[in-house]
Scaffold this motif. Structure first.
Motif, short mmCIF file in Angstrom:
data_model
loop_
_atom_site.label_atom_id
_atom_site.label_comp_id
_atom_site.label_asym_id
_atom_site.label_seq_id
_atom_site.Cartn_x
_atom_site.Cartn_y
_atom_site.Cartn_z
N GLY A 16 -12.76 39.33 -16.99
CA GLY A 16 -13.34 39.54 -15.67
C GLY A 16 -13.58 41.03 -15.49
N ARG A 17 -13.77 41.43 -14.27
CA ARG A 17 -14.12 42.82 -13.94
C ARG A 17 -12.95 43.76 -14.24
N ILE A 18 -13.27 44.87 -14.89
CA ILE A 18 -12.30 45.94 -15.07
C ILE A 18 -12.87 47.21 -14.44
N GLU A 19 -11.99 48.12 -14.11
CA GLU A 19 -12.39 49.42 -13.58
C GLU A 19 -11.78 50.50 -14.46
N THR A 20 -12.47 51.60 -14.57
CA THR A 20 -11.95 52.75 -15.31
C THR A 20 -11.87 53.93 -14.36
N ARG A 21 -10.76 54.66 -14.45
CA ARG A 21 -10.57 55.83 -13.59
C ARG A 21 -10.07 56.99 -14.44
N ARG A 22 -10.67 58.16 -14.22
CA ARG A 22 -10.23 59.36 -14.93
C ARG A 22 -8.81 59.71 -14.51
N MET A 23 -8.02 60.13 -15.49
CA MET A 23 -6.66 60.58 -15.20
C MET A 23 -6.14 61.44 -16.35
N PHE A 24 -5.61 62.58 -16.08
CA PHE A 24 -4.94 63.45 -17.06
C PHE A 24 -5.71 63.61 -18.36
N GLY A 25 -7.00 63.84 -18.29
CA GLY A 25 -7.80 64.04 -19.49
C GLY A 25 -8.16 62.75 -20.21
N GLY A 26 -7.77 61.61 -19.68
CA GLY A 26 -8.09 60.32 -20.27
C GLY A 26 -8.61 59.40 -19.18
N HIS A 27 -8.40 58.10 -19.37
CA HIS A 27 -8.83 57.11 -18.39
C HIS A 27 -7.78 56.01 -18.27
N GLY A 28 -7.57 55.56 -17.04
CA GLY A 28 -6.77 54.37 -16.78
C GLY A 28 -7.72 53.18 -16.73
N ILE A 29 -7.30 52.03 -17.27
CA ILE A 29 -8.12 50.81 -17.27
C ILE A 29 -7.40 49.80 -16.38
N TYR A 30 -8.11 49.30 -15.37
CA TYR A 30 -7.52 48.45 -14.34
C TYR A 30 -8.19 47.09 -14.28
N HIS A 31 -7.41 46.08 -13.92
CA HIS A 31 -7.91 44.74 -13.64
C HIS A 31 -7.15 44.25 -12.41
N ASP A 32 -7.86 43.83 -11.40
CA ASP A 32 -7.26 43.37 -10.14
C ASP A 32 -6.24 44.37 -9.59
N GLY A 33 -6.58 45.65 -9.64
CA GLY A 33 -5.75 46.68 -9.05
C GLY A 33 -4.56 47.12 -9.88
N ARG A 34 -4.39 46.57 -11.07
CA ARG A 34 -3.26 46.94 -11.93
C ARG A 34 -3.73 47.65 -13.18
N MET A 35 -3.10 48.75 -13.50
CA MET A 35 -3.44 49.47 -14.72
C MET A 35 -2.77 48.75 -15.88
N PHE A 36 -3.60 48.25 -16.80
CA PHE A 36 -3.06 47.52 -17.95
C PHE A 36 -3.32 48.24 -19.27
N ALA A 37 -4.09 49.32 -19.21
CA ALA A 37 -4.41 50.05 -20.44
C ALA A 37 -4.77 51.48 -20.09
N LEU A 38 -4.76 52.31 -21.11
CA LEU A 38 -5.22 53.69 -20.93
C LEU A 38 -5.95 54.12 -22.19
N VAL A 39 -6.82 55.09 -22.00
CA VAL A 39 -7.58 55.67 -23.12
C VAL A 39 -7.26 57.15 -23.17
N ALA A 40 -6.87 57.60 -24.35
CA ALA A 40 -6.64 59.02 -24.61
C ALA A 40 -7.30 59.33 -25.95
N SER A 41 -8.13 60.36 -25.98
CA SER A 41 -8.85 60.76 -27.20
C SER A 41 -9.57 59.57 -27.85
#
Length: 124
Positions: A16-41
Motif C-alpha cells: 500500500g502507500r508508503i511515505e518517505t521523509r528526510r532525516m539525519f542525512g537519510g530517509h525514514g520510510i513510513y506506512h500508516d504513520g509508522r516508520m518501518f524502514a530507513l535509508v542511509a547511503s
C-alpha cells in the motif's frame, strides 16, 4: 531525494502507500504513520526486534549503526535482503514484517508543537 528512495514506492507497492521523509542525512520510510524502514547511503534497512531478528541473522544482514565520539551505536534496523528489489511478494512480506515490528514497538512519537508565544496583552 535519490532515485533509490523514489524506487521504494514501487518496491513496496503491494503493502500500500508508503511515505518517505528526510532525516539525519537519510530517509525514514513510513506506512500508516509508522516508520518501518530507513535509508542511509542508498542502503535500505528494515525494523527488527526479538521476534524477527533470526530472519536477518540467518542471512547475515548487518545492523544499521553509526559512530559518534568514538563509540558505535547500533539501532534496531537490519539491512534488507537483496531479493526484495526483484520480487514484489518478498518485498511485501519483509515490509509487513518490519511494519508489524514497528507496531509492536509502541505508539508512534508525536511531532512536538512549538511552544506558544507569550503575547503582551492590552492593559485595560
Amino acid at each position: 531525494m535519490s532515485q533509490f528512495v523514489q524506487s521504494l514506492h514501487e518496491v513496496f507497492e503491494r503493502m500500500g502507500r508508503i511515505e518517505t521523509r528526510r532525516m539525519f542525512g537519510g530517509h525514514g520510510i513510513y506506512h500508516d504513520g509508522r516508520m518501518f524502514a530507513l535509508v542511509a547511503s542508498d542502503t535500505l534497512y528494515l525494523k527488527a526486534d526479538a521476534q524477527t531478528l533470526a530472519e536477518f541473522e540467518k542471512r547475515g544482514l548487518p545492523a544499521f549503526g553509526y559512530e559518534r565520539e568514538g563509540r558505535r551505536t547500533e539501532m534496531s534496523y537490519r539491512q534488507a535482503p537483496e531479493e526484495i528489489f526483484e520480487d514484489r511478494e518478498e518485498a511485501a512480506r519483509w515490509g509487513r514484517m518490519a511494519w508489524e515490528t514497528a507496531l509492536r514497538s509502541g505508539a508512534p512519537k508525536r511531532a512536538r508543537r512549538p511552544a506558544a508565544k507569550k503575547g503582551k496583552g492590552k492593559a485595560r
